[in-house]
Design an enzyme around this catalytic site. Structure first.
Site, PDB file in Angstrom:
ATOM      1  N   GLU A  99       0.735  -1.221  -0.042  1.00  0.00           N
ATOM      2  CA  GLU A  99      -0.190  -0.007   0.044  1.00  0.00           C
ATOM      3  C   GLU A  99       0.856   1.214   0.002  1.00  0.00           C
ATOM      4  OE1 GLU A  99      -3.421   0.639  -0.420  1.00  0.00           O
ATOM      5  OE2 GLU A  99      -2.790   2.753  -0.230  1.00  0.00           O
ATOM      6  N   THR A 138      -5.684   1.557  -5.486  1.00  0.00           N
ATOM      7  CA  THR A 138      -5.249   0.287  -5.253  1.00  0.00           C
ATOM      8  C   THR A 138      -6.052  -0.659  -6.132  1.00  0.00           C
ATOM      9  OG1 THR A 138      -5.069   0.485  -2.855  1.00  0.00           O
ATOM     10  CG2 THR A 138      -5.101  -1.721  -3.748  1.00  0.00           C
ATOM     11  N   HIS A 169      -1.453   3.267   4.732  1.00  0.00           N
ATOM     12  CA  HIS A 169      -2.275   3.910   4.068  1.00  0.00           C
ATOM     13  C   HIS A 169      -2.524   5.361   4.556  1.00  0.00           C
ATOM     14  CE1 HIS A 169      -6.515   5.186   2.132  1.00  0.00           C
ATOM     15  NE2 HIS A 169      -6.071   3.875   1.211  1.00  0.00           N
ATOM     16  N   ASP A 204       1.584   0.052  -4.926  1.00  0.00           N
ATOM     17  CA  ASP A 204       0.329   0.059  -5.733  1.00  0.00           C
ATOM     18  C   ASP A 204       0.307   1.357  -6.288  1.00  0.00           C
ATOM     19  OD1 ASP A 204      -0.203   1.429  -3.290  1.00  0.00           O
ATOM     20  OD2 ASP A 204      -2.244   0.361  -2.939  1.00  0.00           O
ATOM     21  N   HIS A 205       0.763   2.474  -5.699  1.00  0.00           N
ATOM     22  CA  HIS A 205       0.604   3.830  -6.119  1.00  0.00           C
ATOM     23  C   HIS A 205       1.299   4.817  -5.169  1.00  0.00           C
ATOM     24  CE1 HIS A 205      -2.603   4.259  -3.142  1.00  0.00           C
ATOM     25  NE2 HIS A 205      -2.974   3.192  -3.328  1.00  0.00           N
TER      26      HIS A 205
HETATM   27  C1  GP9 Z   1      -9.200  -0.294   0.453  1.00  0.00           C
HETATM   28  C2  GP9 Z   1      -7.532  -0.573   0.179  1.00  0.00           C
HETATM   29  C3  GP9 Z   1      -6.921   0.782  -0.134  1.00  0.00           C
HETATM   30  O1  GP9 Z   1      -9.695  -1.760   0.446  1.00  0.00           O
HETATM   31  O2  GP9 Z   1      -7.410  -1.419  -0.833  1.00  0.00           O
HETATM   32  O3  GP9 Z   1      -7.390   1.417  -1.262  1.00  0.00           O
HETATM   33  P1  GP9 Z   1      -6.837   2.630  -1.787  1.00  0.00           P
HETATM   34  O4  GP9 Z   1      -7.527   3.883  -1.086  1.00  0.00           O
HETATM   35  O5  GP9 Z   1      -5.400   2.666  -1.694  1.00  0.00           O
HETATM   36  O6  GP9 Z   1      -7.284   2.685  -3.310  1.00  0.00           O
HETATM   37 MN    MN Z   2      -3.662   1.762  -2.177  1.00  0.00          MN
END
Ligand code: GP9
Ligand code: MN
Length: 619
Positions: free
Chosen positions: A251, A293, A408, A467-468
């Site tokens: 994440e 994500t 996150h 992921d980003h």
């Molecule tokens: C939500 C998690 C985080 O289930 O995958 O999502 P994001 O906010 O990074 O898209």
């Molecule tokens: Mn994410």
């Protein structure tokens, strides 16, 4: 005539003037638009008029009382649009699009920071309304409607304004409309309201694509993807054949934290060692857009680009896909996703079915207590440990995607989980980020130890991928400080889209580790992994290329149309040297030919997604 108009239509003129000023005010204070010269400033200043004059002018067709009501109503709506966009921008450094409105309940992070992002100045945006309402109530009406001729002249002037606006934009940036993938470029040129209008039209157009598509629509796309296919490197093809794949989505993890320290303490001590025993891609770019994500999951699963607006997990979950999961199933793999969030969140349960994922271990499969949870839910260390236990019982070979959560936004963890000091800058977000990344790193260390203990390690390929981005452009000053730079340029912003990709094959990569610096992106993951497993992707519709292939051209396209090669970075209509970050003068020569390739890939991928073209794919 002119005076007559102002006298008769003072309420309209005043309404246009107030909205114009408020829009420009939000442009300057609510957004962070990069303005390079006086012409661009002028365009920004006048572009609200090319919307306000024609749209508020509609009131000329009404009787005076209705006219005043319409103008006040329009003012309320447009002010609302300004405020909503500046709150959204404060968080995402982006503008609202139609699909985003329909997935509002998933904007989790936004909720928690709403108060922080609500600026009391917004209240001032309603002052003109108070005045307008008072005037509407107290000033008597002049009675007469404008003559048809005067209305015609008014609309001729409105059309003139629009054309003048477009001409200036074209002068500043030829063919700017073909850069329509970049929302900032659009807002700067045609204006915010006009951007919303265009977005609405293009969403409607996208919806119609499915109805008109037929089998032939796929032919041009297949021509492109077949010609773009890169043969696997024979030394690498099948080196992990028959192994399990344990793919961990990290994440918000960006490459800039790897091998970095805060107060002499490493941010990722485990990963720093792990990459010495792996294939580590340090020029690997994330290609997600508004779906975050879920976009990264989509790209990896399909080797297609995500949508420019909204999340494909919501808008395109009814489509047919030819995903990596389906290919793996054909090779006797059992595929699963592990993620400690509710299965409906981000529409995952529906989309995972469309992607052909065998099972989804959502939050209900985990043991979650207040003690082992933090802001977004189950802590990574717990999540990874419990996932390792669950995986132990899966039939092999399996492909599992484990999606972490602790790192996150807004990056908050318990004090006892903070293993290093926070960073010291004006950005609380960046300050905390290094500690949550450090926590994630520690969880990964435990995870690998756990896999070694439960016997899954030796017969698996372990992949870690960011992921980003986690730190948005809103924190550029702090990022510049962290990176030891004077400022973050558009070139740096592109470079900050790098996320780690680590492929660890026990018994192989520990003997012969490699840091691979050729440019690549998330779109390349599918062919790369399948080829390592000995599954050729020839003939598949995909935009990525095997990162190990000797035929591959190092290339990554970001969703906003920016692209990266080993030599150049192209963004915001400027070509930079990849090595030095200097602007390239003969950009037409250097970046020019690839602009078309980048746009072609994005537009072909969009055609597939909007037309649901893979339903015609019969191989
Ligand atoms: C939500 C998690 C985080 O289930 O995958 O999502 P994001 O906010 O990074 O898209
Ligand atoms: Mn994410």
């Amino acid at each position: 005539m002119k005076e007559q108009f102002f006298k008769k239509q003072w309420f309209l003129c005043l309404s246009i003037f107030f909205m114009w000023m408020k829009t420009y005010f939000i442009y300057k204070l609510g957004f962070n638009l990069q303005i390079d010269n006086a012409l661009q400033e002028l365009i920004l200043f006048i572009n609200p008029l090319s919307f306000l004059i024609p749209v508020l002018g509609i009131s000329l067709f009404f009787r005076e009382k209705t006219q005043r009501l319409y103008l006040i109503g329009a003012n309320v709506v447009l002010t609302g649009i300004l405020i909503a966009n500046s709150i959204f921008y404060g968080f995402y450094i982006d503008f609202i699009t139609v699909p985003v409105l329909f997935q509002a309940k998933n904007l989790g992070g936004l909720g928690s920071s709403f108060q922080e992002l609500f600026n009391p100045v917004f209240i001032a945006l309603f002052l003109d309304l108070v005045l307008l309402v008072w005037l509407a109530k107290t000033r008597t009406r002049t009675g007469k409607k404008l003559s048809a001729k005067a209305v015609k002249i008014y609309y001729a002037a409105a059309a003139g304004t629009v054309l003048f606006n477009l001409a200036l934009s074209e002068l500043d940036q030829p063919k700017f409309l073909s850069y329509s993938y970049d929302r900032e470029v659009l807002v700067k040129n045609i204006g915010l309201y006009q951007f919303h209008l265009l977005d609405g039209i293009s969403q409607t157009f996208n919806l119609t694509q499915k109805a008109v598509a037929d089998e032939n629509s796929l032919a041009t796309i297949e021509n492109y993807t077949n010609a773009d296919y890169s043969k696997p490197n024979q030394d690498m093809f099948g080196i992990a054949e028959g192994r399990n794949v344990i793919f961990v989505t990290l994440e918000s993890t960006q490459t800039f934290v790897i091998n970095e320290k805060v107060n002499g303490q490493e941010i990722t001590p485990f990963l720093n060692k792990f990459i010495q025993k792996s294939y580590y891609f340090d020029h690997f770019y994330q290609q997600t857009e508004q779906g975050k994500t879920s976009d990264s999951e989509f790209i990896v699963a399909n080797s297609l680009y995500p949508s420019l607006s909204g999340s494909v997990f919501f808008t395109k979950s009814e489509n047919a896909y030819n995903s990596m999961y389906k290919t793996l199933a054909n090779h006797d793999y059992r595929t699963s996703v592990f993620h400690a969030n509710h299965k409906k969140f981000w529409n995952r349960d529906v989309m995972y079915k469309a992607l052909g994922i065998d099972s989804f271990y959502d939050v209900s499969h985990f043991h979650v207590t207040p003690e082992n949870s933090t802001g977004w839910g189950l802590k990574d260390k717990e999540f990874l440990t419990q996932s390792a236990d669950l995986m132990k019982d899966l039939p092999q070979p399996f492909y599992s995607n484990l999606i972490t959560l602790t790192n996150h936004f807004p990056f908050q963890i318990d004090d006892k989980d903070k293993l290093i000091d926070e960073y010291d800058s004006d950005s609380e977000i960046l300050n905390r980020y290094v500690t949550t990344v450090r926590y994630e790193d520690e969880s990964l260390k435990h995870f690998i130890a756990k896999l070694k203990k439960n016997g899954l390690y030796d017969n698996s390929v372990i992949v870690f991928m960011g992921d980003h981005y986690g730190i948005s452009e809103a924190h550029n000053d702090a990022l510049a400080q962290f990176l030891g730079k004077d400022e973050i340029t558009p070139y740096d912003t592109v470079q900050l889209q790098r996320v780690p990709l680590i492929i660890h094959i026990p018994g192989v990569t520990d003997q012969d580790p490699k840091t691979i610096s050729e440019t690549g992106g998330q779109i390349d993951v599918k062919p790369t992994l399948l080829h390592l497993l000995g599954i050729d992707t020839k003939g598949m519709i995909q935009f990525g290329n095997d990162l190990f292939s000797k035929e591959r051209m190092p290339f990554a396209v970001l969703r906003n149309g920016s692209f990266i090669t080993d030599d150049y970075i192209y963004t915001k209509n400027t070509c930079y040297s990849k090595k030095t970050g200097d602007m390239i003068n003969d950009s037409e020569d250097k970046c020019g030919p690839l602009i078309e390739k980048a746009n072609q890939e994005l537009s072909l991928s969009d055609k597939i997604i909007n037309g649901d073209l893979l339903r015609f794919y019969k191989k």
